[in-house]
Design a protein around this motif. Structure first.
Motif, PDB file in Angstrom:
ATOM      1  N   ARG A  32       0.832  -1.199   0.000  1.00 33.41           N
ATOM      2  CA  ARG A  32       0.000   0.000   0.000  1.00 33.41           C
ATOM      3  C   ARG A  32       0.870   1.254   0.000  1.00 33.41           C
ATOM      4  O   ARG A  32       1.920   1.297   0.638  1.00 33.41           O
ATOM      5  N   CYS A  36      -1.096   7.642  -1.009  1.00 31.69           N
ATOM      6  CA  CYS A  36      -2.292   7.359  -1.830  1.00 31.69           C
ATOM      7  C   CYS A  36      -2.921   6.106  -1.224  1.00 31.69           C
ATOM      8  O   CYS A  36      -2.836   5.015  -1.812  1.00 31.69           O
ATOM      9  N   GLU A  38      -5.532   4.439  -0.911  1.00 31.67           N
ATOM     10  CA  GLU A  38      -6.440   3.493  -1.561  1.00 31.67           C
ATOM     11  C   GLU A  38      -5.741   2.688  -2.665  1.00 31.67           C
ATOM     12  O   GLU A  38      -6.340   1.806  -3.263  1.00 31.67           O
ATOM     13  N   TRP A  39      -4.476   2.993  -2.904  1.00 26.62           N
ATOM     14  CA  TRP A  39      -3.743   2.369  -4.001  1.00 26.62           C
ATOM     15  C   TRP A  39      -2.608   1.482  -3.513  1.00 26.62           C
ATOM     16  O   TRP A  39      -1.962   1.775  -2.495  1.00 26.62           O
ATOM     17  N   THR A  40      -2.354   0.421  -4.275  1.00 32.60           N
ATOM     18  CA  THR A  40      -1.128  -0.357  -4.125  1.00 32.60           C
ATOM     19  C   THR A  40      -0.095   0.209  -5.098  1.00 32.60           C
ATOM     20  O   THR A  40      -0.408   1.071  -5.937  1.00 32.60           O
ATOM     21  N   ASP A  43      -1.301  -0.260  -8.570  1.00 35.49           N
ATOM     22  CA  ASP A  43      -2.288   0.754  -8.946  1.00 35.49           C
ATOM     23  C   ASP A  43      -1.605   2.058  -9.352  1.00 35.49           C
ATOM     24  O   ASP A  43      -2.011   2.722 -10.318  1.00 35.49           O
ATOM     25  N   LEU A  44      -0.571   2.418  -8.612  1.00 36.27           N
ATOM     26  CA  LEU A  44       0.142   3.664  -8.888  1.00 36.27           C
ATOM     27  C   LEU A  44       0.847   3.593 -10.241  1.00 36.27           C
ATOM     28  O   LEU A  44       0.819   4.558 -11.019  1.00 36.27           O
ATOM     29  N   HIS A  47      -1.725   3.888 -12.929  1.00 35.11           N
ATOM     30  CA  HIS A  47      -2.200   5.277 -13.002  1.00 35.11           C
ATOM     31  C   HIS A  47      -1.216   6.146 -13.772  1.00 35.11           C
ATOM     32  O   HIS A  47      -1.619   6.908 -14.677  1.00 35.11           O
TER      33      HIS A  47
END
Length: 256
Positions: A32, A36, A38-40, A43-44, A47
């Protein structure tokens, strides 16, 4: 300072390279990201890479009054590979696509942007300038997650304070509170004044002979950038005056 277009492209490349190097060292892509939450890390990466591909398509499409259909489709369908090496290659290719689109377009070619022309230029140069900041801040996110944490480069942050104020804050929409001025001082030297009143919000470089502001915010340019992007609290900077103005500014959602 305002960077040359070639410097903006170089800095996007440098910050993306630093981002990938940090991701390559991660013990797991499921970690995590504290800045951020809410993101792993995966995810980053998705993005940042998806953003590069989206803006590459926007720049390639040229002048437009709305996000180009190709760019919207790319953003909706973005799906980065899960395997580490493939993911890093996908991210490198994402950055290459953006840099290639920018180089082909040149700094003055018009394109759609989410900011109005009254803020920053709606051009490939404006996109490049903002993507430097996006990439730099997300590189900070990875480094603060995994270490070692390195300062944002000076040439990124000194341009970035001005870029944020002119792109993300400036607006012709009326300030719904009592008129106010906020001065931002980078300890490296430059200062800016943000004026908030019925004519909107506008930032100017600060001269030496001006009246006292309602609030003065002082820190390194890097600290100012990280505060702007909610990575560090305003309380970590020097605040002189009505600190509540920052809360009002953060909560303001002007309609243009």
């Amino acid at each position: 300072m305002t960077l040359e277009f070639s410097d903006l492209r170089r800095l996007i490349d440098e910050r993306s390279t630093a981002f990938r190097a940090a991701i390559a060292s991660a013990p797991s892509l499921d970690v995590r990201v504290p800045t951020c939450p809410e993101w792993t890390l995966f995810d980053l990466v998705q993005h940042l890479g998806g953003g590069d591909r989206f803006w590459a398509a926007v720049v390639e499409a040229g002048p437009a009054d709305a996000p180009p259909a190709e760019a919207v489709a790319l953003r909706a369908a973005v799906a980065a590979p899960r395997e580490r090496e493939a993911l890093l290659a996908w991210l490198a290719e994402s950055t290459r696509l953006l840099l290639s689109a920018l180089e082909e377009a040149g700094p003055d070619r018009g394109c759609w942007t989410w900011w109005r022309a009254s803020r920053s230029p709606q051009t490939a140069g404006g996109v490049a300038r903002h993507r430097v900041q996006e990439t730099a801040v997300h590189t900070y996110d990875v480094q603060v997650t995994l270490g070692p944490l390195r300062p944002l480069p000076d040439e990124v942050t000194l341009d970035g304070v001005d870029e944020f104020l002119s792109t993300c804050i400036a607006t012709p929409a009326a300030w719904p509170h009592k008129p106010a001025t906020i001065d931002f001082h980078a300890t490296e030297g430059p200062s800016w004044r943000l004026t908030l009143d019925a004519d909107g919000a506008r930032a100017t470089r600060l001269s030496a002979d001006v009246e006292t502001p309602d609030l003065s915010v002082t820190g390194t340019a890097g600290e100012l950038i990280l505060c702007f992007y909610d990575r560090i609290p305003a309380a970590s900077l020097r605040l002189d005056g009505d600190a509540g103005l920052l809360d009002l500014l953060r909560a303001w959602e002007p309609e243009e």
